[in-house]
Scaffold this active site. Structure first.
Site, PDB file in Angstrom:
ATOM      1  N   ILE A 501       0.832  -1.207   0.000  1.00 12.72           N
ATOM      2  CA  ILE A 501       0.000   0.000   0.000  1.00 12.72           C
ATOM      3  C   ILE A 501       0.869   1.261   0.000  1.00 12.72           C
ATOM      4  O   ILE A 501       0.421   2.329   0.383  1.00 12.72           O
ATOM      5  CB  ILE A 501      -0.994  -0.013   1.179  1.00 12.72           C
ATOM      6  CG1 ILE A 501      -0.292  -0.063   2.543  1.00 12.72           C
ATOM      7  CG2 ILE A 501      -1.928  -1.207   1.050  1.00 12.72           C
ATOM      8  CD1 ILE A 501      -1.258   0.023   3.740  1.00 12.72           C
ATOM      9  N   GLY A 502       2.117   1.065  -0.440  1.00  9.89           N
ATOM     10  CA  GLY A 502       3.069   2.174  -0.401  1.00  9.89           C
ATOM     11  C   GLY A 502       4.111   1.924   0.674  1.00  9.89           C
ATOM     12  O   GLY A 502       5.072   2.682   0.827  1.00  9.89           O
ATOM     13  N   THR A 503       3.919   0.837   1.400  1.00  6.30           N
ATOM     14  CA  THR A 503       4.770   0.502   2.532  1.00  6.30           C
ATOM     15  C   THR A 503       6.099  -0.109   2.115  1.00  6.30           C
ATOM     16  O   THR A 503       7.054  -0.084   2.876  1.00  6.30           O
ATOM     17  CB  THR A 503       4.033  -0.521   3.413  1.00  6.30           C
ATOM     18  OG1 THR A 503       3.397  -1.471   2.533  1.00  6.30           O
ATOM     19  CG2 THR A 503       2.954   0.146   4.230  1.00  6.30           C
ATOM     20  N   ARG A 659      13.902  -6.703  14.420  1.00  5.78           N
ATOM     21  CA  ARG A 659      14.750  -6.602  13.234  1.00  5.78           C
ATOM     22  C   ARG A 659      14.158  -5.630  12.215  1.00  5.78           C
ATOM     23  O   ARG A 659      12.948  -5.578  12.016  1.00  5.78           O
ATOM     24  CB  ARG A 659      14.888  -7.978  12.576  1.00  5.78           C
ATOM     25  CG  ARG A 659      15.793  -7.980  11.339  1.00  5.78           C
ATOM     26  CD  ARG A 659      15.766  -9.307  10.619  1.00  5.78           C
ATOM     27  NE  ARG A 659      15.978 -10.416  11.527  1.00  5.78           N
ATOM     28  CZ  ARG A 659      17.173 -10.766  12.017  1.00  5.78           C
ATOM     29  NH1 ARG A 659      18.249 -10.118  11.651  1.00  5.78           N
ATOM     30  NH2 ARG A 659      17.268 -11.768  12.857  1.00  5.78           N
ATOM     31  N   ILE A 660      15.029  -4.880  11.579  1.00  4.05           N
ATOM     32  CA  ILE A 660      14.644  -3.981  10.496  1.00  4.05           C
ATOM     33  C   ILE A 660      15.082  -4.654   9.198  1.00  4.05           C
ATOM     34  O   ILE A 660      16.276  -4.881   8.988  1.00  4.05           O
ATOM     35  CB  ILE A 660      15.339  -2.609  10.665  1.00  4.05           C
ATOM     36  CG1 ILE A 660      15.019  -1.995  12.040  1.00  4.05           C
ATOM     37  CG2 ILE A 660      14.976  -1.672   9.525  1.00  4.05           C
ATOM     38  CD1 ILE A 660      13.559  -1.791  12.342  1.00  4.05           C
ATOM     39  N   GLN A 669       8.652   4.501   6.421  1.00  7.62           N
ATOM     40  CA  GLN A 669       7.394   4.202   7.105  1.00  7.62           C
ATOM     41  C   GLN A 669       7.236   5.054   8.356  1.00  7.62           C
ATOM     42  O   GLN A 669       6.181   5.603   8.630  1.00  7.62           O
ATOM     43  CB  GLN A 669       7.384   2.726   7.541  1.00  7.62           C
ATOM     44  CG  GLN A 669       6.756   1.782   6.576  1.00  7.62           C
ATOM     45  CD  GLN A 669       5.285   2.070   6.418  1.00  7.62           C
ATOM     46  OE1 GLN A 669       4.891   2.964   5.690  1.00  7.62           O
ATOM     47  NE2 GLN A 669       4.460   1.337   7.100  1.00  7.62           N
ATOM     48  N   GLY A 733       6.994  -5.042  13.222  1.00 11.31           N
ATOM     49  CA  GLY A 733       5.994  -4.193  12.562  1.00 11.31           C
ATOM     50  C   GLY A 733       6.227  -2.719  12.819  1.00 11.31           C
ATOM     51  O   GLY A 733       6.542  -2.297  13.926  1.00 11.31           O
ATOM     52  N   GLU A 736       2.334   1.323  12.082  1.00  7.00           N
ATOM     53  CA  GLU A 736       1.477   2.192  12.884  1.00  7.00           C
ATOM     54  C   GLU A 736       2.175   2.884  14.048  1.00  7.00           C
ATOM     55  O   GLU A 736       1.813   3.992  14.431  1.00  7.00           O
ATOM     56  CB  GLU A 736       0.268   1.387  13.368  1.00  7.00           C
ATOM     57  CG  GLU A 736      -0.689   1.197  12.200  1.00  7.00           C
ATOM     58  CD  GLU A 736      -1.636   0.025  12.339  1.00  7.00           C
ATOM     59  OE1 GLU A 736      -2.811   0.267  12.577  1.00  7.00           O
ATOM     60  OE2 GLU A 736      -1.218  -1.128  12.175  1.00  7.00           O
TER      61      GLU A 736
END
Ligand code: MOS
Length: 775
Positions: A501-503, A659-660, A669, A733, A736
């Site tokens: 979604i653009g993420t 983790r990234i 993000q 995650g 958000e």
């Protein structure tokens, strides 16, 4: 269970249906990821070039004039009541108009859905099915024409007569009728939760805060409007529609049109932003399908920006009372959080706003409650960090007020109240880096330069202030299946109905696949965004990359198992007799001491190609741990002494999120979340006209989202954090958590600059002026 903050397995509640497949289980950090760097390579977006060349079509761009007919929605001009007459004759005579659909002639649908839904995103969503009007702007007719212009001109000629009914449109007037939801609220959260004896703890506390905070209606407005092309062919329905969760869209359409899910295909490879607004299947998708059925021809329908304000998502208005009780040293004794939130007569949506205070700070006596306030408005729905965002404005403002009352540094107050285990469930955290976020953030931001008293730091005609606010968001893992194919040339293709979604899913998932297979990124490819691919839980709840990534891991485990079988079956394999599990690394198959290039292995031992289809079923209901991302938001701003306008000077967000996978996309993000948080803190607010029930400021000229000039300097820091419990990748995650805590940090910085406490979000200059005159 009653004590559990947010049942991890539960959010089917909101986040789409459940794909048939593997059972829920905890898959701990996998060997493939144990030694991988905590921060992965910041590869640029793989879909970037296609996007700038215009070669990445959005939903509205798949079929054009001649093939698809165009639709235009006619919207209700009352908030509540009944259509008494609808005259479509003039519209039907208008040049180019093919048909006008109303509740009198629309094809059959099932529903409406019950007010309280088991799964809000997989239930019938009929439109044009009854003469009743439920909100201002609800579609009452659909005009179908050869061109967009003809459809719009026809829509202007539809004449609707109404018998309006009295509508409840004012939150404060409806407040006395607030009710306790009988069921779980969004994300499967309990509406109310308590521990110890809040009333007693609060009454006995030597230092207290008891304040009420308000957050407004906000709208998530992705740049790509909600638009759908629908086509029926031999009883099958295909929609090109921007949807965050394809499985949920499929279920909604299947239930609305009484079809088997297998009769529906949803195509959504490129999406111009979602922020939660594209989790539900909105009216333009249903209406396009109705129109295409009625015409026997594809129909395309886009909501205009103004229509989107009434017919997509909004974050509902809240009034939140926070009570904090503490010792004189700053140790919390009691935390109370009572939420009142807008909901509707036709659809119960209650954000998990009260959950924000359930996990952040230690305190023996605790209470949090959720109450619905029914208004005749469009239903609220999920918007980036539903609950956590408005909840953080209230709690993190109140913590700042407590710090001021105690004469304590707000960072120190938070660190002092860090819990050792999840304060309400008593479970250990899978990992928790909040203190590191606060302390490393304070260091990097130069928090020590924060003015000790309001008005103490001046720059020309600006009063300068510093503010901090904490962030948290659950680390969900939801079911996801993926297929992976190894080709004879040593390349691989993964397929899943996952969305981007653009993420950055196109890129991060390819990176995960490459890492699992030990191949360079250029040798792997993911194919996404088509419901014909294996089902995932899509993009939502910040679980997208982790869930689909875990699905990739399980599919690749199946490939490794198949490779071991091929080796065992091939007496001449150079890997024969080697001991140890199969590892795929540096383009080679490795077993114990021996290895072979993957392409050689495939040509020799697996000439039929290897295909795996695997998946994981998400986390089980009962978990032995509590898994969340954490963060700390730091803001420096100036408040003009003449105009009281607030200008951001610097923002820093520090996050502990495991983790990234891709440093660049992760940062992007978080920047987006922080900017959206700045909008929430300073400008975003949708106003209801209490006479008629419409959102008044329904375009970007009047609903203000931040632009470059509003955001001077931003910095993001990721804390090194090993997450080993909740999923095979060790990720938590990021979608958000970046928005959470920003609006409170802004209000806190305004207080630090001026001594004015604004408890009505957003912190607009009129509210600062009102605070100055009250002082
Ligand atoms: Mo998020 S509000 O679940 O897209």
């Amino acid at each position: 269970m009653a004590q559990q903050r947010q049942p991890q397995q539960q959010p089917p509640a909101n986040q789409g249906g459940q794909p048939a497949g593997p059972k829920p289980e905890i898959i701990p950090l996998a060997p493939e990821w144990r030694d991988a760097p905590m921060v992965g390579e910041g590869h640029p977006r793989l879909d970037g070039a296609a996007k700038v060349r215009g070669a990445a079509p959005y939903a509205y761009e798949y079929k054009g004039p001649g093939e698809a007919a165009y639709g235009w929605m006619v919207e209700a001009t009352i908030a509540k009541g009944r259509i008494t007459a609808i005259d479509t004759a003039a519209a039907e005579r208008s040049p180019g108009v093919l048909k006008v659909l109303t509740h009198l002639n629309a094809p059959p649908q099932s529903g409406p859905h019950p007010r309280v839904a088991q799964n809000r995103f997989a239930r019938p969503e009929p439109y044009l099915f009854q003469p009743e009007v439920r909100w201002y702007g609800e579609p009452v007719a659909l005009v179908l024409a050869e061109t967009l212009e003809a459809a719009r001109a026809g829509a202007a000629l539809v004449k609707v007569d109404y018998a309006p009914a009295a509508a409840d449109l004012e939150f404060d007037r409806a407040l006395p009728k607030a009710y306790k939801p009988a069921n779980k609220i969004n994300a499967g959260a309990e509406p109310d939760q308590a521990k110890g004896d809040f009333a007693k703890g609060f009454a006995a506390a030597p230092v207290t805060v008891d304040e009420t905070y308000v957050t407004p209606h906000e709208h998530n407005m992705p740049m790509e409007p909600h638009a759908t092309i629908a086509e029926w062919r031999e009883g099958k329905l295909t929609v090109w529609s921007p949807q965050q969760i394809l499985m949920a869209c499929k279920a909604t359409l299947a239930q609305t049109f009484k079809l088997e899910p297998s009769a529906i295909r949803v195509v959504s490879p490129f999406i111009g932003g979602g922020f939660g607004a594209k989790v539900p299947t909105h009216c333009q998708a249903i209406l396009a399908a109705l129109g295409a059925k009625a015409l026997g021809r594809p129909v395309k329908l886009a909501q205009t920006r103004q229509q989107m304000f009434a017919n997509t998502n909004h974050r509902p208005y809240t009034r939140q009372r926070i009570r904090l009780g503490a010792t004189r040293e700053g140790r919390l004794l009691a935390v109370g959080h009572e939420v009142f939130i807008q909901t509707t007569p036709h659809d119960e949506f209650i954000e998990q706003t009260a959950t924000f205070s359930r996990g952040l700070y230690e305190a023996p006596d605790r209470l949090s409650t959720s109450r619905g306030v029914i208004l005749d408005l469009p239903s609220g729905d999920i918007m980036r960090a539903p609950g956590e965002q408005p909840g953080s404005f209230a709690l993190e403002s109140a913590m700042d007020e407590l710090a001021a009352r105690l004469g304590m540094d707000p960072v120190r107050l938070r660190v002092m109240n860090e819990p050792k285990v999840d304060p309400e469930s008593g479970k250990p955290f899978s990992s928790r880096g909040l203190v590191a976020c606060l302390e490393q953030g304070a260091e990097r931001f130069g928090w020590a330069r924060r003015p000790a008293a309001p008005g103490a730091l001046r720059d020309g005609e600006w009063d300068v202030g510093f503010g901090v606010g904490c962030a948290t968001f659950p680390a969900y893992v939801r079911p996801a299946s993926v297929s992976v194919e190894l080709k004879l040339d040593g390349t691989a293709v993964g397929r899943a109905d996952m969305t981007d979604i653009g993420t950055g899913s196109w890129t991060s998932l390819a990176q995960i696949l490459a890492a699992e297979l030990g191949l360079p990124l250029a040798k792997v490819k993911m194919e996404l965004g088509d419901s014909d691919y294996p089902a995932t839980s899509g993009s939502g709840g910040s679980f997208g990359m982790t869930s689909t990534g875990a699905g990739i891991h399980v599919a690749c485990n199946d490939l490794r198992r198949q490779i071991a079988e091929k080796v065992a079956a091939d007496a001449n394999s150079p890997l024969q007799g080697a001991n140890g599990p199969v590892r795929l690394t540096d383009g080679r198959v490795v077993m114990g001491e021996r290895s072979q290039p993957l392409a050689d292995f495939l040509r020799r031992s697996a000439p039929q190609r290897l295909k795996a289809r695997g998946g994981q079923g998400g986390l089980p209901q009962e978990l032995p741990f509590s898994a969340h991302s954490f963060g700390a938001q730091f803001v420096e701003l100036g408040v003009n002494r003449v105009t009281s306008e607030v200008r951001l000077r610097r923002m820093l967000g520090v996050f502990a999120a495991g983790r990234i996978i891709n440093d660049k996309l992760a940062r992007s993000q978080i920047l987006g979340g922080m900017i959206m948080g700045a909008g929430a803190g300073l400008t975003e607010e949708t106003i209801v006209d209490a006479r008629w029930g419409q959102f008044v400021n329904r375009d970007f000229a009047e609903y203000h989202i931040p632009v470059h000039a509003d955001i001077k300097s931003m910095d993001v820091l990721f804390i090194e954090e090993r997450e080993a419990e909740s999923n095979p990748l060790g990720t938590k995650g990021l979608g958000e958590v970046g928005i959470v805590g920003v609006s409170a940090a802004i209000a806190n910085a305004v207080f630090n600059a001026t001594g004015v406490r604004v408890r009505d979000c957003p912190v607009t200059l009129d509210r600062v002026i009102a605070g100055r005159s009250a002082a």
